[in-house]
Design an enzyme around this catalytic site. Structure first.
Site, mmCIF file in Angstrom:
data_model
loop_
_atom_site.group_PDB
_atom_site.id
_atom_site.type_symbol
_atom_site.label_atom_id
_atom_site.label_comp_id
_atom_site.label_asym_id
_atom_site.label_seq_id
_atom_site.Cartn_x
_atom_site.Cartn_y
_atom_site.Cartn_z
ATOM 1 N N HIS A 252 0.868 -1.183 0.000
ATOM 2 C CA HIS A 252 0.000 0.000 0.000
ATOM 3 C C HIS A 252 0.901 1.227 0.000
ATOM 4 O O HIS A 252 1.716 1.419 0.896
ATOM 5 C CB HIS A 252 -0.922 0.019 1.214
ATOM 6 N N CYS A 253 0.743 2.058 -1.026
ATOM 7 C CA CYS A 253 1.594 3.247 -1.173
ATOM 8 C C CYS A 253 0.791 4.495 -0.815
ATOM 9 O O CYS A 253 -0.176 4.822 -1.521
ATOM 10 C CB CYS A 253 2.114 3.344 -2.606
ATOM 11 N N PRO A 254 1.167 5.217 0.242
ATOM 12 C CA PRO A 254 0.415 6.417 0.595
ATOM 13 C C PRO A 254 0.562 7.535 -0.437
ATOM 14 O O PRO A 254 -0.318 8.388 -0.554
ATOM 15 C CB PRO A 254 1.025 6.835 1.943
ATOM 16 N N ASN B 96 -2.119 6.937 -2.610
ATOM 17 C CA ASN B 96 -3.354 6.725 -1.846
ATOM 18 C C ASN B 96 -4.101 5.482 -2.335
ATOM 19 O O ASN B 96 -5.317 5.500 -2.528
ATOM 20 C CB ASN B 96 -4.276 7.958 -1.953
ATOM 21 N N ASN B 97 -3.370 4.398 -2.509
ATOM 22 C CA ASN B 97 -3.996 3.171 -2.980
ATOM 23 C C ASN B 97 -3.027 2.014 -2.808
ATOM 24 O O ASN B 97 -1.823 2.214 -2.631
ATOM 25 C CB ASN B 97 -4.391 3.307 -4.455
#
Length: 338
Positions: free
Chosen positions: A188-190, A193-194
């Protein structure tokens, strides 16, 4: 005699009944215990049902609402905004501080077109990574009715996620931020945002590639601009005052170095994972592959689609603006979160 005959009939009925399929929470192999031999346990563990893979995934989610995928996570939305702000800031400095005051017309035009095209491609890749369903398993599909529709074979083992009440396909992992199980979840990559998963990994790879390219371009332009300004003693090299020009360019250099380092490493890691058909989560958990691995070009083709072509580096490929702007629904209104 009546009791004995009844017991014999009941015994024959039990022996003739086929074994039931197992539905278990997501646990390691050691969870299957009690009464079953080790060989039988491992054999059942290997018989994973191909749930929601490929076409079955689309069929399984056909009953869901067509929606614009967007995760309502405060930290992720702030990080995505910062990403856009920094890219637009770099575009502002390159265009208005370096190129427009330049005395060379073609130098300004060529570099301006190249830099702005790369910026558009990077931001488009970011948007598509953020707004594309990464491969979420239908939520709450672990129902008795759905189980009966799978036509499971005797002895098959499938897994139920206790957090989102969905049947977990092989290689799927639950994301605590998206609150869904994601097929082939890498991480999950902030900043986007996904989650990065089966359906949007291609756009994430393009995002890291284009950010690394514009960072390199910005650093090269900054170096040339510093040399040019020093030669003329900072006069006539920019429409801004020398202190402002220096501060803007120093911040751009720091941003370029930071982004180049981060995205170049991430790009290399993603390409390595694709070529080895192993997600970052699987690597960190040291999961042994129980699937047929697609290595090197087979893995690249499975992610980017088809034979190598310019479509691979085009984030606009497959984009349907009409569907994006006029989201059709089957059961309810448009959803903007999961």
């Amino acid at each position: 005699m009546g009791c004995i005959e009844y017991i014999l009939i009941l015994t024959r009925h039990i022996l003739s009944t086929p074994p039931l399929a197992f539905i278990l929470p997501s646990r390691p192999a050691s969870f299957l215990q009690g009464g079953m031999s080790s060989g039988h346990r491992l054999r059942d563990m290997e018989q994973h049902h191909p749930l929601l893979d490929g076409d079955e995934a689309a069929a399984g989610s056909a009953g869901e609402v067509e929606r614009l995928w967007f995760i309502q996570d405060g930290c992720g939305m702030v990080c995505a905004f910062i990403t856009w702000f920094l890219v637009l800031y770099a575009d502002f400095v390159v265009t208005f501080v370096m190129l427009l005051p330049s005395k060379s017309f073609w130098y300004a035009v060529v570099n301006g077109v190249v830099f702005n095209c790369l910026a558009v491609l990077a931001l488009t890749s970011h948007l598509r990574t953020m707004l594309t369903d990464p491969g979420a398993v239908p939520k709450g599909n672990a129902t008795k009715k759905y189980m009966e529709s799978l036509n499971l074979k005797p002895g098959e083992v499938i897994y139920k996620c206790p957090k989102c009440c969905s049947i977990k396909p092989e290689r799927a992992h639950h994301c605590s931020i998206c609150k869904r199980c994601i097929r082939k979840m890498d991480h999950h990559c902030p900043w986007v945002n996904n989650c990065v998963g089966e359906n949007n990994q291609r756009f994430f790879v393009l995002f890291t590639m284009y950010i690394a390219m514009i960072s390199t371009h910005a650093l090269a332009l900054s170096g040339y601009q510093f040399v040019s300004c020093v030669k003329v003693q900072w006069s006539e090299c920019s429409d801004f005052s020398p202190p402002v020009t220096v501060m803007l360019m120093i911040f751009l250099c720091l941003e370029g170095l930071l982004f180049l380092t981060f995205t170049a490493v991430m790009f290399g890691t993603q390409v390595h994972s694709i070529c080895n058909d192993q997600t970052e989560i699987e690597r960190l958990k040291n999961e042994k592959p129980t699937w047929e691995r697609q290595v090197r070009w087979e893995g690249m083709r499975s992610v980017f689609g088809g034979q190598p072509s310019l479509v691979w580096i085009n984030p606009f490929a497959g984009l349907r603006l009409r569907r994006l702007l006029t989201t059709r629904t089957r059961k309810a209104g448009t959803e903007f979160s999961v």
